[in-house]
Scaffold this motif. Structure first.
Motif, mmCIF file in Angstrom:
data_model
loop_
_atom_site.group_PDB
_atom_site.id
_atom_site.type_symbol
_atom_site.label_atom_id
_atom_site.label_comp_id
_atom_site.label_asym_id
_atom_site.label_seq_id
_atom_site.Cartn_x
_atom_site.Cartn_y
_atom_site.Cartn_z
ATOM 1 N N PHE A 82 0.946 -1.259 0.091
ATOM 2 C CA PHE A 82 -0.059 0.025 0.068
ATOM 3 C C PHE A 82 0.912 1.369 0.041
ATOM 4 O O PHE A 82 1.668 1.544 1.037
ATOM 5 C CB PHE A 82 -0.869 0.162 1.284
ATOM 6 C CG PHE A 82 -2.025 -0.962 1.414
ATOM 7 C CD1 PHE A 82 -3.088 -0.756 0.886
ATOM 8 C CD2 PHE A 82 -1.519 -2.424 1.923
ATOM 9 C CE1 PHE A 82 -4.277 -1.960 0.768
ATOM 10 C CE2 PHE A 82 -2.616 -3.199 1.940
ATOM 11 C CZ PHE A 82 -3.727 -3.274 1.309
ATOM 12 N N PRO A 83 0.690 2.247 -0.953
ATOM 13 C CA PRO A 83 1.270 3.449 -0.918
ATOM 14 C C PRO A 83 0.742 4.152 0.273
ATOM 15 O O PRO A 83 -0.149 3.920 0.826
ATOM 16 C CB PRO A 83 1.044 4.012 -2.367
ATOM 17 C CG PRO A 83 -0.228 3.356 -2.840
ATOM 18 C CD PRO A 83 -0.204 2.071 -2.199
ATOM 19 N N PRO A 84 1.343 5.400 0.686
ATOM 20 C CA PRO A 84 0.657 6.258 1.859
ATOM 21 C C PRO A 84 -0.768 6.510 2.017
ATOM 22 O O PRO A 84 -1.256 6.108 3.039
ATOM 23 C CB PRO A 84 1.529 7.502 1.719
ATOM 24 C CG PRO A 84 2.907 7.170 1.123
ATOM 25 C CD PRO A 84 2.507 5.936 -0.070
ATOM 26 N N ALA A 85 -1.207 6.832 0.937
ATOM 27 C CA ALA A 85 -2.697 7.509 0.988
ATOM 28 C C ALA A 85 -3.553 5.937 1.265
ATOM 29 O O ALA A 85 -4.607 6.024 2.029
ATOM 30 C CB ALA A 85 -3.153 8.146 -0.112
ATOM 31 N N GLU A 86 -3.250 4.927 0.418
ATOM 32 C CA GLU A 86 -4.145 3.781 0.574
ATOM 33 C C GLU A 86 -3.798 3.178 1.973
ATOM 34 O O GLU A 86 -4.908 2.468 2.664
ATOM 35 C CB GLU A 86 -3.810 2.758 -0.517
ATOM 36 C CG GLU A 86 -4.228 3.443 -1.878
ATOM 37 C CD GLU A 86 -3.774 2.537 -2.972
ATOM 38 O OE1 GLU A 86 -3.492 1.375 -2.785
ATOM 39 O OE2 GLU A 86 -3.741 3.002 -4.206
ATOM 40 N N ALA A 87 -2.714 3.014 2.404
ATOM 41 C CA ALA A 87 -2.441 2.419 3.560
ATOM 42 C C ALA A 87 -3.067 3.376 4.888
ATOM 43 O O ALA A 87 -3.425 2.547 5.825
ATOM 44 C CB ALA A 87 -0.649 2.596 4.173
ATOM 45 N N LEU A 88 -3.084 4.608 4.731
ATOM 46 C CA LEU A 88 -4.105 5.240 5.838
ATOM 47 C C LEU A 88 -5.436 5.159 5.836
ATOM 48 O O LEU A 88 -6.100 4.773 6.615
ATOM 49 C CB LEU A 88 -3.688 6.760 5.371
ATOM 50 C CG LEU A 88 -4.604 7.910 6.453
ATOM 51 C CD1 LEU A 88 -3.892 7.703 7.951
ATOM 52 C CD2 LEU A 88 -4.187 9.305 5.903
ATOM 53 N N GLN A 89 -5.897 4.832 4.642
ATOM 54 C CA GLN A 89 -7.517 4.761 4.308
ATOM 55 C C GLN A 89 -7.745 3.210 4.721
ATOM 56 O O GLN A 89 -8.846 3.170 5.307
ATOM 57 C CB GLN A 89 -7.671 4.532 2.768
ATOM 58 C CG GLN A 89 -9.166 4.542 2.470
ATOM 59 C CD GLN A 89 -9.674 4.471 0.955
ATOM 60 O OE1 GLN A 89 -8.679 4.501 0.165
ATOM 61 N NE2 GLN A 89 -10.605 4.883 0.684
ATOM 62 N N VAL A 90 -6.933 2.152 4.724
ATOM 63 C CA VAL A 90 -7.054 0.869 5.196
ATOM 64 C C VAL A 90 -7.110 0.745 6.538
ATOM 65 O O VAL A 90 -7.452 -0.306 7.166
ATOM 66 C CB VAL A 90 -6.612 -0.138 4.096
ATOM 67 C CG1 VAL A 90 -5.018 -0.363 4.612
ATOM 68 C CG2 VAL A 90 -7.142 -1.406 4.317
ATOM 69 N N GLY A 91 -6.308 1.701 7.225
ATOM 70 C CA GLY A 91 -6.030 1.508 8.512
ATOM 71 C C GLY A 91 -4.616 0.949 9.014
ATOM 72 O O GLY A 91 -4.461 0.488 10.101
ATOM 73 N N LEU A 92 -3.921 0.866 7.876
ATOM 74 C CA LEU A 92 -2.449 -0.079 8.245
ATOM 75 C C LEU A 92 -1.661 0.867 8.830
ATOM 76 O O LEU A 92 -0.579 0.406 9.650
ATOM 77 C CB LEU A 92 -2.085 -0.310 6.601
ATOM 78 C CG LEU A 92 -0.985 -1.589 6.741
ATOM 79 C CD1 LEU A 92 -1.384 -2.776 7.643
ATOM 80 C CD2 LEU A 92 -0.595 -1.769 5.541
ATOM 81 N N VAL A 93 -1.775 2.427 8.726
ATOM 82 C CA VAL A 93 -0.983 3.342 9.332
ATOM 83 C C VAL A 93 -1.855 4.413 9.994
ATOM 84 O O VAL A 93 -3.061 4.354 9.593
ATOM 85 C CB VAL A 93 0.094 3.916 8.516
ATOM 86 C CG1 VAL A 93 1.144 3.176 7.748
ATOM 87 C CG2 VAL A 93 -0.614 4.721 7.250
#
Length: 253
Positions: free
Chosen positions: A163-174
């Motif tokens: 996941f790139p940053p925006a997607e990682a944030l959206q999915v809750g990974l970061v």
């Protein structure tokens, strides 16, 4: 201790209970520039620790180029460094910094209490084992599922998503995505929130939330190792890994 992951890639905030690996000793110490009273940097070949005893926080930087691979030597030095901090009651939190976080690097980040990722398309995070033709261990799966939920974890694991940053944030990974130059300052602010909570209450709550995952790993660890060795030794799996490595070489070329 509290653990925060900061990736330039993620920063990980770490408030941590004990773990132990036998192995190497730390190689050197020196006074830390701008550190707290008596603060001294210490490190080894692959891990650098910059403590601030006054703040009760240490920044731990991974330096195992080219990609901070999680070799036995690196992991041994990492655990020794964490134990050194944990045995020093001056420290209540650790910020871990690394680069991109695929596979094992992602698990290290997921083990932390809070994750911060630099807003840079070069950095990504995820469990991409299926892209190599292998599968993530059950304890990787459990930890990812605990973080982002069953359906999102199932999709990510089957597709080997990074996941790139925006997607990682959206999915809750970061938990946060910030400009790269703000990663460490954001991590310091975040860890202060965790350290504002009484240690015993926070630690017992964390242990309660993660008990089932940790207990399953402990009871099935030997069988998991045997299953992995048997799986990874198959000719078909070795060929799949070789094809993946060849694709990486071609992409770099």
């Amino acid at each position: 201790m509290a653990l925060v992951a900061a990736v330039r890639g993620p920063v990980r905030v770490l408030l941590r209970a004990g773990a132990r690996l036998p192995g190497a000793a730390l190689g050197w110490t020196e006074r830390a520039a701008g550190g707290g009273d008596g603060a001294r940097r210490f490190g080894s070949q692959r891990v650098l620790v910059e403590p601030d005893a006054g703040a009760g926080v240490a920044v731990m930087k991974f330096k195992n180029p080219p990609v901070n691979s999680l070799s036995l030597e690196f992991l041994t030095e990492l655990v020794i460094s964490l134990e050194k901090l944990e045995n020093d009651k001056s420290f209540r939190g650790v910020i871990l910094t690394s680069g991109a976080c695929p596979a094992g690097g992602c698990l290290v980040a997921l083990s932390c209490d809070y994750r911060i990722l630099a807003d840079n398309p070069r950095y990504c995070i995820g469990l991409n084992e299926t892209q190599l033709g292998i599968i993530a261990p059950f304890w990787f799966k459990d930890t990812l599922e605990n973080t982002i939920g069953h359906r999102a974890a199932e999709r990510a694991l089957q597709l080997g998503l990074l996941f790139p940053p925006a997607e990682a944030l959206q999915v809750g990974l970061v938990d946060q995505v910030v400009p790269e130059e703000q990663v460490q300052s954001t991590a310091l602010s975040a860890i202060a929130q965790w350290m504002a909570i009484p240690d015993h209450a926070r630690q017992l709550t964390k242990a309660m939330m993660r008990k089932a995952t940790a207990s399953r790993l402990i009871t099935q660890r030997d069988a998991d190792v045997q299953n992995f060795v048997s799986f990874i030794s198959k000719d078909s799996i070795q060929k799949s890994l070789q094809r993946y490595l060849q694709r990486l070489k071609e992409k770099k070329g």
